[in-house]
Design a protein around this motif. Structure first.
Motif, PDB file in Angstrom:
ATOM      1  N   ILE A   1      21.646  71.923  45.758  1.00 58.69           N
ATOM      2  CA  ILE A   1      21.825  70.539  46.190  1.00 58.69           C
ATOM      3  C   ILE A   1      20.809  70.239  47.285  1.00 58.69           C
ATOM      4  CG2 ILE A   1      23.401  68.902  47.299  1.00 58.69           C
ATOM      5  CD1 ILE A   1      25.714  70.588  46.122  1.00 58.69           C
ATOM      6  N   TYR A   2      20.079  69.140  47.120  1.00 57.69           N
ATOM      7  CA  TYR A   2      19.056  68.765  48.107  1.00 57.69           C
ATOM      8  C   TYR A   2      19.026  67.254  48.253  1.00 57.69           C
ATOM      9  CZ  TYR A   2      14.573  68.673  50.568  1.00 57.69           C
ATOM     10  OH  TYR A   2      13.586  68.485  51.505  1.00 57.69           O
ATOM     11  N   ARG A   3      19.280  66.788  49.467  1.00 59.18           N
ATOM     12  CA  ARG A   3      19.282  65.358  49.774  1.00 59.18           C
ATOM     13  C   ARG A   3      20.127  64.557  48.790  1.00 59.18           C
ATOM     14  NH1 ARG A   3      15.920  63.733  53.810  1.00 59.18           N
ATOM     15  NH2 ARG A   3      16.317  61.604  53.130  1.00 59.18           N
ATOM     16  N   GLY A   4      21.309  65.111  48.445  1.00 60.04           N
ATOM     17  CA  GLY A   4      22.250  64.417  47.579  1.00 60.04           C
ATOM     18  C   GLY A   4      21.959  64.529  46.094  1.00 60.04           C
ATOM     19  N   TRP A   5      20.962  65.336  45.733  1.00 60.01           N
ATOM     20  CA  TRP A   5      20.595  65.524  44.335  1.00 60.01           C
ATOM     21  C   TRP A   5      20.848  66.960  43.898  1.00 60.01           C
ATOM     22  CZ3 TRP A   5      18.099  62.084  40.846  1.00 60.01           C
ATOM     23  CH2 TRP A   5      17.792  60.822  41.374  1.00 60.01           C
ATOM     24  N   GLU A   6      21.139  67.150  42.612  1.00 56.21           N
ATOM     25  CA  GLU A   6      21.059  68.469  42.003  1.00 56.21           C
ATOM     26  C   GLU A   6      19.605  68.671  41.608  1.00 56.21           C
ATOM     27  OE1 GLU A   6      22.547  70.961  38.055  1.00 56.21           O
ATOM     28  OE2 GLU A   6      23.535  69.081  38.591  1.00 56.21           O
ATOM     29  N   VAL A   7      18.982  69.735  42.109  1.00 52.92           N
ATOM     30  CA  VAL A   7      17.559  69.948  41.846  1.00 52.92           C
ATOM     31  C   VAL A   7      17.316  71.359  41.316  1.00 52.92           C
ATOM     32  CG1 VAL A   7      16.874  68.336  43.661  1.00 52.92           C
ATOM     33  CG2 VAL A   7      17.059  70.775  44.193  1.00 52.92           C
ATOM     34  N   THR A   8      16.192  71.534  40.670  1.00 56.41           N
ATOM     35  CA  THR A   8      15.712  72.866  40.307  1.00 56.41           C
ATOM     36  C   THR A   8      14.290  73.013  40.829  1.00 56.41           C
ATOM     37  OG1 THR A   8      14.840  72.155  38.160  1.00 56.41           O
ATOM     38  CG2 THR A   8      17.116  72.959  38.214  1.00 56.41           C
ATOM     39  N   THR A   9      13.896  74.243  41.121  1.00 56.19           N
ATOM     40  CA  THR A   9      12.543  74.529  41.588  1.00 56.19           C
ATOM     41  C   THR A   9      11.945  75.642  40.729  1.00 56.19           C
ATOM     42  OG1 THR A   9      13.373  76.141  43.194  1.00 56.19           O
ATOM     43  CG2 THR A   9      13.081  73.864  43.956  1.00 56.19           C
ATOM     44  N   GLN A  10      10.624  75.746  40.767  1.00 55.75           N
ATOM     45  CA  GLN A  10       9.919  76.733  39.948  1.00 55.75           C
ATOM     46  C   GLN A  10       9.530  77.989  40.722  1.00 55.75           C
ATOM     47  OE1 GLN A  10       9.537  76.298  36.562  1.00 55.75           O
ATOM     48  NE2 GLN A  10      10.901  74.590  37.070  1.00 55.75           N
TER      49      GLN A  10
ATOM     50  N   VAL B   1      14.618  82.009  58.921  1.00 50.68           N
ATOM     51  CA  VAL B   1      14.171  82.752  57.751  1.00 50.68           C
ATOM     52  C   VAL B   1      15.320  83.421  56.997  1.00 50.68           C
ATOM     53  CG1 VAL B   1      13.729  84.973  58.895  1.00 50.68           C
ATOM     54  CG2 VAL B   1      12.268  84.222  56.983  1.00 50.68           C
ATOM     55  N   GLU B   2      16.445  83.656  57.663  1.00 51.29           N
ATOM     56  CA  GLU B   2      17.596  84.257  56.992  1.00 51.29           C
ATOM     57  C   GLU B   2      18.498  83.217  56.335  1.00 51.29           C
ATOM     58  OE1 GLU B   2      19.406  87.812  58.903  1.00 51.29           O
ATOM     59  OE2 GLU B   2      18.263  87.215  60.659  1.00 51.29           O
ATOM     60  N   ASP B   3      18.197  81.953  56.559  1.00 50.55           N
ATOM     61  CA  ASP B   3      19.047  80.878  56.058  1.00 50.55           C
ATOM     62  C   ASP B   3      18.728  80.569  54.594  1.00 50.55           C
ATOM     63  OD1 ASP B   3      20.783  78.475  56.255  1.00 50.55           O
ATOM     64  OD2 ASP B   3      18.871  77.430  56.051  1.00 50.55           O
ATOM     65  N   GLN B   4      19.730  80.534  53.752  1.00 52.40           N
ATOM     66  CA  GLN B   4      19.511  80.326  52.323  1.00 52.40           C
ATOM     67  C   GLN B   4      18.866  78.977  52.027  1.00 52.40           C
ATOM     68  OE1 GLN B   4      22.282  81.803  49.367  1.00 52.40           O
ATOM     69  NE2 GLN B   4      22.528  79.725  48.555  1.00 52.40           N
ATOM     70  N   GLN B   5      19.265  77.924  52.739  1.00 49.24           N
ATOM     71  CA  GLN B   5      18.716  76.604  52.453  1.00 49.24           C
ATOM     72  C   GLN B   5      17.214  76.555  52.719  1.00 49.24           C
ATOM     73  OE1 GLN B   5      20.532  74.354  51.018  1.00 49.24           O
ATOM     74  NE2 GLN B   5      19.251  72.517  51.074  1.00 49.24           N
ATOM     75  N   HIS B   6      16.772  77.199  53.783  1.00 50.65           N
ATOM     76  CA  HIS B   6      15.333  77.251  54.042  1.00 50.65           C
ATOM     77  C   HIS B   6      14.607  78.009  52.935  1.00 50.65           C
ATOM     78  CE1 HIS B   6      16.426  75.999  58.142  1.00 50.65           C
ATOM     79  NE2 HIS B   6      15.161  75.676  58.297  1.00 50.65           N
ATOM     80  N   ARG B   7      15.143  79.153  52.560  1.00 56.01           N
ATOM     81  CA  ARG B   7      14.478  79.981  51.558  1.00 56.01           C
ATOM     82  C   ARG B   7      14.329  79.251  50.226  1.00 56.01           C
ATOM     83  NH1 ARG B   7      17.282  85.958  52.011  1.00 56.01           N
ATOM     84  NH2 ARG B   7      16.457  86.548  54.066  1.00 56.01           N
ATOM     85  N   ILE B   8      15.406  78.645  49.758  1.00 58.29           N
ATOM     86  CA  ILE B   8      15.336  78.036  48.430  1.00 58.29           C
ATOM     87  C   ILE B   8      14.593  76.697  48.470  1.00 58.29           C
ATOM     88  CG2 ILE B   8      17.353  79.274  47.600  1.00 58.29           C
ATOM     89  CD1 ILE B   8      19.052  76.841  47.987  1.00 58.29           C
ATOM     90  N   THR B   9      14.590  76.024  49.607  1.00 58.31           N
ATOM     91  CA  THR B   9      13.796  74.800  49.708  1.00 58.31           C
ATOM     92  C   THR B   9      12.309  75.120  49.616  1.00 58.31           C
ATOM     93  OG1 THR B   9      15.492  73.706  51.056  1.00 58.31           O
ATOM     94  CG2 THR B   9      13.293  72.763  51.107  1.00 58.31           C
ATOM     95  N   VAL B  10      11.884  76.212  50.255  1.00 62.51           N
ATOM     96  CA  VAL B  10      10.484  76.631  50.167  1.00 62.51           C
ATOM     97  C   VAL B  10      10.081  76.893  48.716  1.00 62.51           C
ATOM     98  CG1 VAL B  10       8.855  78.469  50.773  1.00 62.51           C
ATOM     99  CG2 VAL B  10      10.364  77.537  52.514  1.00 62.51           C
ATOM    100  N   SER B  11      11.028  77.304  47.894  1.00 64.21           N
ATOM    101  CA  SER B  11      10.712  77.581  46.484  1.00 64.21           C
ATOM    102  C   SER B  11      10.256  76.330  45.746  1.00 64.21           C
ATOM    103  CB  SER B  11      11.921  78.198  45.767  1.00 64.21           C
ATOM    104  OG  SER B  11      12.942  77.231  45.545  1.00 64.21           O
ATOM    105  N   GLY B  12      10.463  75.152  46.350  1.00 62.15           N
ATOM    106  CA  GLY B  12      10.004  73.904  45.750  1.00 62.15           C
ATOM    107  C   GLY B  12       8.752  73.344  46.391  1.00 62.15           C
ATOM    108  N   PHE B  13       8.218  74.013  47.409  1.00 63.70           N
ATOM    109  CA  PHE B  13       6.986  73.549  48.055  1.00 63.70           C
ATOM    110  C   PHE B  13       5.789  73.855  47.159  1.00 63.70           C
ATOM    111  CE2 PHE B  13       8.481  74.066  52.773  1.00 63.70           C
ATOM    112  CZ  PHE B  13       9.498  73.169  52.533  1.00 63.70           C
TER     113      PHE B  13
END
Length: 342
Positions: free
Chosen positions: A205-214, A162-174
């Motif tokens: 960066i996610y799976r080799g892509w530049e991505v944005t989430t809402q 839960v303290e990991d940035q990648q987990h936090r920002i990936t959830v922002s795209g769920f």
């Protein structure tokens, strides 16, 4: 000391194409997702019960369990939404031990990640086909989301992630409910900061892509207890803890304040039978305080066919090979008791 690249794994799109959802299941998932959204946003007064094995180690036993759950669901669906735990990834504090079906489709054999990704998807789909229930899973590896994004209705982010940035920002795209557990230290502000991050847009960066989430407005908290510097458990499901969380929620600009109580882990000290008492105390706290009633949207319970746990290779059908779980008879009674509170 360097990486050894074994083989390139199929992309999520390739796995989905090879193992697609059967007709009709996508609509079932949409309906389940919508119901869970209504609960978390306060428009549906039903209560979430996220329940199932600590780890989904055996497809037959897990699907047997979910079928049992589905039969109860028909009797309590007016008051509860049952979400089976089908946890295919297991965090390990030291990195040792069984890491879930994604690593080892057969717990007694060596890791096989390709077979594990397929086994994960096939088990989730089978459970949906047989029961009409969509499941919860822990998102231990953010890059795995694509393999199950069309299957899951609930995602948990664990205390060590839960303290990991990648987990936090990936959830922002769920696009489904995501519970952020308090860290092992128990620090509430860390958990709420994680919810804040998940609820807001990001570029990364996610799976080799530049991505944005809402941003994911259904990101919420999970209280799972903590440990102090001496390693002793510190529960955080009591009335006073819920009031504190409510107060801290009020100081932050967060959508849909909501909490799920994990009745096991450091809240029970992994004494699986205490989950019954803990759940009933939480339900009582909801009755005492309307604000807590609005805040606490569900409970999370570790339960399997046989109570307790066993070593890998123990051979007991439907018994956990990780943390000890509540047995089926006690679990069934507890679900009915929860419905009575509602």
């Amino acid at each position: 000391m360097s990486f050894q690249f074994i083989k390139k794994l199929p992309t999520p799109e390739e796995i989905k194409e090879e193992f697609p959802l059967p007709p009709g299941l996508a609509q079932i998932k949409r309906e389940r997702d919508a119901q869970i959204r209504e609960v978390l946003t306060g428009r549906d007064k039903r209560f979430l019960v996220i329940i199932g094995p600590c780890s989904a180690d055996n497809e037959d036993a897990v699907c047997d369990y979910v079928n049992r759950l589905a039969r109860i669901n028909d009797k309590v669906k007016d008051k509860l939404i049952l979400i089976p735990r089908i946890y295919t990834n297991k965090p390990r504090t030291t990195g040792e031990g069984y890491k879930g079906i994604v690593h080892q489709p057969d717990p007694e054999k060596k890791p096989n990640l390709l077979a594990g990704l397929i086994a994960m998807r096939k088990m989730h789909i089978r459970a949906m086909v047989e029961t009409g229930l969509t499941a919860a899973d822990e998102m231990l590896y953010p890059e795995n989301w694509g393999y199950v994004s069309d299957i899951l209705s609930y995602v948990a982010i664990g205390a060590r992630s839960v303290e990991d940035q990648q987990h936090r920002i990936t959830v922002s795209g769920f696009d489904v409910a995501a519970g952020m557990k308090n860290p092992t230290s128990g620090t509430i502000s860390v958990m709420l900061n994680s919810v804040y991050a998940a609820q807001h847009p990001h570029s990364f960066i996610y799976r080799g892509w530049e991505v944005t989430t809402q941003g994911n407005d259904l990101a919420h908290t999970i209280l799972r207890g903590a440990a102090n510097k001496h390693g002793s458990n510190i529960p955080n499901y009591h009335y006073e803890d819920l009031n504190l969380l409510l107060e801290m929620y009020g100081k932050m600009d967060l959508k849909n304040p909501a909490c799920v109580i994990d009745a096991n882990h450091s809240n029970s000290g992994k004494k699986f039978d205490q989950q019954i008492r803990i759940t009933k105390e939480v339900m009582h706290s909801r009755k005492l305080n309307p604000d807590i009633h609005r805040l606490v949207k569900g409970v999370m319970i570790e339960s399997y066919i046989e109570e307790g746990c066993q070593e890998i290779g123990g051979g007991v059908y439907g018994k956990s090979i990780t943390d000890p779980c509540l047995g089926w008879e006690a679990s069934e009674k507890l679900i009915y008791d929860i419905a009575e509170y509602e």
